[in-house]
Motif scaffolding. Structure first.
Motif, mmCIF file in Angstrom:
data_model
loop_
_atom_site.group_PDB
_atom_site.id
_atom_site.type_symbol
_atom_site.label_atom_id
_atom_site.label_comp_id
_atom_site.label_asym_id
_atom_site.label_seq_id
_atom_site.Cartn_x
_atom_site.Cartn_y
_atom_site.Cartn_z
ATOM 1 N N SER A 110 42.615 35.084 46.171
ATOM 2 C CA SER A 110 42.987 34.974 44.733
ATOM 3 C C SER A 110 41.808 34.931 43.801
ATOM 4 N N GLY A 111 40.593 34.704 44.511
ATOM 5 C CA GLY A 111 39.486 34.736 43.393
ATOM 6 C C GLY A 111 39.550 36.092 42.612
ATOM 7 N N TYR A 112 40.022 37.066 43.184
ATOM 8 C CA TYR A 112 40.065 38.248 42.280
ATOM 9 C C TYR A 112 40.918 38.231 41.225
ATOM 10 N N GLY A 113 42.066 37.824 41.461
ATOM 11 C CA GLY A 113 43.229 37.649 40.325
ATOM 12 C C GLY A 113 42.482 36.680 39.244
ATOM 13 N N PHE A 114 42.012 35.515 39.694
ATOM 14 C CA PHE A 114 41.154 34.676 38.681
ATOM 15 C C PHE A 114 40.237 35.283 37.706
ATOM 16 N N ASN A 115 39.499 36.056 38.488
ATOM 17 C CA ASN A 115 38.465 36.966 37.793
ATOM 18 C C ASN A 115 38.938 38.026 36.668
ATOM 19 N N GLU A 116 40.121 38.700 37.194
ATOM 20 C CA GLU A 116 40.724 39.514 36.446
ATOM 21 C C GLU A 116 41.319 38.923 35.032
ATOM 22 N N ALA A 117 41.919 37.732 34.971
ATOM 23 C CA ALA A 117 42.608 37.077 34.298
ATOM 24 C C ALA A 117 41.276 36.716 33.024
ATOM 25 N N VAL A 118 40.153 36.464 33.680
ATOM 26 C CA VAL A 118 38.968 36.007 32.701
ATOM 27 C C VAL A 118 38.607 37.310 32.065
ATOM 28 N N TRP A 119 38.534 38.537 32.592
ATOM 29 C CA TRP A 119 38.045 39.616 32.104
ATOM 30 C C TRP A 119 38.786 40.051 31.258
ATOM 31 N N GLU A 120 40.221 39.759 31.363
ATOM 32 C CA GLU A 120 41.288 40.350 30.407
ATOM 33 C C GLU A 120 40.929 39.524 28.972
ATOM 34 N N GLN A 173 28.875 33.071 47.429
ATOM 35 C CA GLN A 173 29.493 34.186 46.180
ATOM 36 C C GLN A 173 30.660 34.291 47.018
ATOM 37 N N ASN A 174 31.716 35.181 46.164
ATOM 38 C CA ASN A 174 33.007 35.757 46.786
ATOM 39 C C ASN A 174 33.745 34.739 47.215
ATOM 40 N N SER A 175 33.805 33.396 46.628
ATOM 41 C CA SER A 175 34.674 32.394 46.946
ATOM 42 C C SER A 175 36.119 32.886 46.749
ATOM 43 N N PHE A 176 36.804 32.987 47.716
ATOM 44 C CA PHE A 176 38.457 33.187 47.831
ATOM 45 C C PHE A 176 38.235 34.690 47.228
ATOM 46 N N ASN A 177 37.312 35.633 47.806
ATOM 47 C CA ASN A 177 37.188 36.982 47.626
ATOM 48 C C ASN A 177 37.275 37.417 46.028
ATOM 49 N N GLY A 178 36.486 36.488 45.345
ATOM 50 C CA GLY A 178 36.395 36.649 43.857
ATOM 51 C C GLY A 178 34.868 36.436 43.510
#
Length: 240
Positions: free
Chosen positions: A121-131, A32-37
């Protein structure tokens, strides 16, 4: 309408439009938290019933910004399906959101996995999905470029927003060119609906196999559709 014509029409419609039911599966989150996401790998994926083919393992990511992310090593049960709609807050935007998500996977999944966007960068990817699951209502104006993930202890406030901003700007610039029907040519984008609502449901990405064999039910429908078209053609030929 004659019986033969009705049979042809019914068989053809069934072969094209038959719905794909969700498949109950279980799997183990091995990281979990790959690329801190909030993402990782699901392994030991097994279908709990039915004859549908499921991958042994897959990349997974959370699809909503709430509920608990299951700990590494946890085995959970899910319904595996193809619909993004259950996770989208605005039903009117569900189809467009599905097209946009497939675009994001097509263009950003491989570079993310290669580390091209950095360790956080994982957080940025997650944020885009959540958007796409949260604020997006199907209109360009609802794609917000100003948000980003942050938490106590940030040492670089920009690291977790860079990929988010890149993805959302890309979606905004190409919004009209990405149809709601857009689907990745290289990846299967599916969804694991958690049976326990207190835990996170997941998006799932696997590479498409060119030599994939259709499921028995799908193959039967394809054959029925082909038979139906043959009967239709034969009927028309005899009557002409």
């Amino acid at each position: 309408m004659k019986l033969a014509t009705l049979l042809c029409t019914t068989l053809l419609a069934a072969s094209i439009a038959a719905p794909c039911a969700a498949t109950p599966v279980q799997g183990t989150l091995t990281s979990q938290n790959s690329f801190n996401g909030y993402m990782g790998e699901m392994t030991n994926i097994q279908a709990l019933s039915g004859s549908a083919s499921v991958p042994d393992s897959a990349f997974v990511f959370c699809v909503v910004g709430w509920a608990h992310w299951a700990g590494a090593g946890a085995t959970h049960q899910y319904d595996l399906g193809d619909s993004f709609a259950p996770f989208v807050d605005h039903a009117a935007g569900a189809d467009k959101a599905t097209g946009l998500l497939n675009y994001v996977v097509d263009h950003y999944y491989a570079p993310l996995m290669s580390g091209a966007y950095g360790a956080y960068s994982g957080y940025g990817f997650n944020e885009a999905v959540w958007e796409l699951t949260g604020d997006f209502n199907g209109k360009l104006s609802s794609l917000d470029t100003t948000k980003g993930f942050s938490y106590a202890g940030d040492t670089d406030p920009a690291y977790d927003t860079a990929l988010y901003t890149t993805i959302i700007n890309d979606l905004r610039q190409n919004f009209d060119a990405i149809p709601a029907s857009y689907r990745s040519a290289q990846y299967n984008v599916q969804f694991l609906t958690e049976s326990d609502s207190s835990y996170q449901s997941l998006g799932m990405v696997t590479e498409k196999s060119i030599s994939a064999v259709p499921e028995p039910s799908s193959l039967a429908l394809m054959l029925a559709g082909g038979l139906g078209m043959t009967l239709c053609a034969s009927r028309r030929k005899k009557s002409s």
